[in-house]
Design an enzyme around this catalytic site. Sequence first.
Site, PDB file in Angstrom:
ATOM      1  CB  SER A 143      38.341 -37.470   3.537  1.00  0.00           C
ATOM      2  OG  SER A 143      39.142 -38.370   4.286  1.00  0.00           O
ATOM      3  CE1 TYR A 156      43.039 -35.650   1.128  1.00  0.00           C
ATOM      4  CE2 TYR A 156      42.278 -36.830   3.084  1.00  0.00           C
ATOM      5  CZ  TYR A 156      42.231 -36.602   1.719  1.00  0.00           C
ATOM      6  OH  TYR A 156      41.355 -37.325   0.929  1.00  0.00           O
TER       7      TYR A 156
END
Length: 259
Positions: A143, A156
């Site tokens: 990501s 995350y």
Amino acid sequence: MKLFNLKGKTAIITGGGSGIGKAISETFAAQGVRIHVLEYREEEGGKTVNGIKNNGGKAEFHQCDVSKQGEVIKVVEKIGKTQPIHILINNAGVAHVGNVETTTEEDLDRLYQVNIKGVYNCLYAVVPYMKRNGGGCIINMASIASVVGISDRFAYSMSKGAALTMTYSIAKDYIDFGIRCNCISPARIHTPFVDGFIAQNYQGKEAEIFDKLSKSQPLGRMGTPDEVAGLAVYLCSDEASFITGTNFPIDGGYIKLNG
């Protein structure tokens, strides 16, 4: 000459029941790849596989919790006994919104189990088969949160940072075995998860928030799962045979142009 030809390859794709994983599964199948979808949710995984079969592709569904090493090994052994494993897409993942103060121990453990241990479990199970077969291609889904600070993404970001550094380790350790390993780092991609998150947290303001999130990226829109799938096809093709140990942002300019 047809570019990016993957015909005859076999791919394991985790989290192939929806969003990016579904798009990768369908796109690879259209390129002639035999697809093995590993998905915890039986209904969603089955739909992906049935859709591929209905379009003339080859696909199998395997219900699997990637956080459970025994389950992953069992599925991979079943696949590896009958066919070479050429491609692994570590796509399965879960999200979390919160900073360090609002992230509970349970939150952190949940993201670790899927986003970190799940990637490790699949690498652990698949790499020996790729070594035996003389090589392969691995893509870990990271990501933009792996490389830039994003508000309220503490756990995350941690988990996706691990996906990035696992990519570097695999690429380095197995380069002499013909195994290439790269990762893809999307920014915000328009998936059912995004729609569900907006609906759950911003009732009555869905259109406004969707527009705001879209405009937070320099190109002024979210990416699509198909765009991520197209990048994955290239990275797994022979045309990308000189690429390994690299992170590929697909972010609408977010990393370089948002500062």
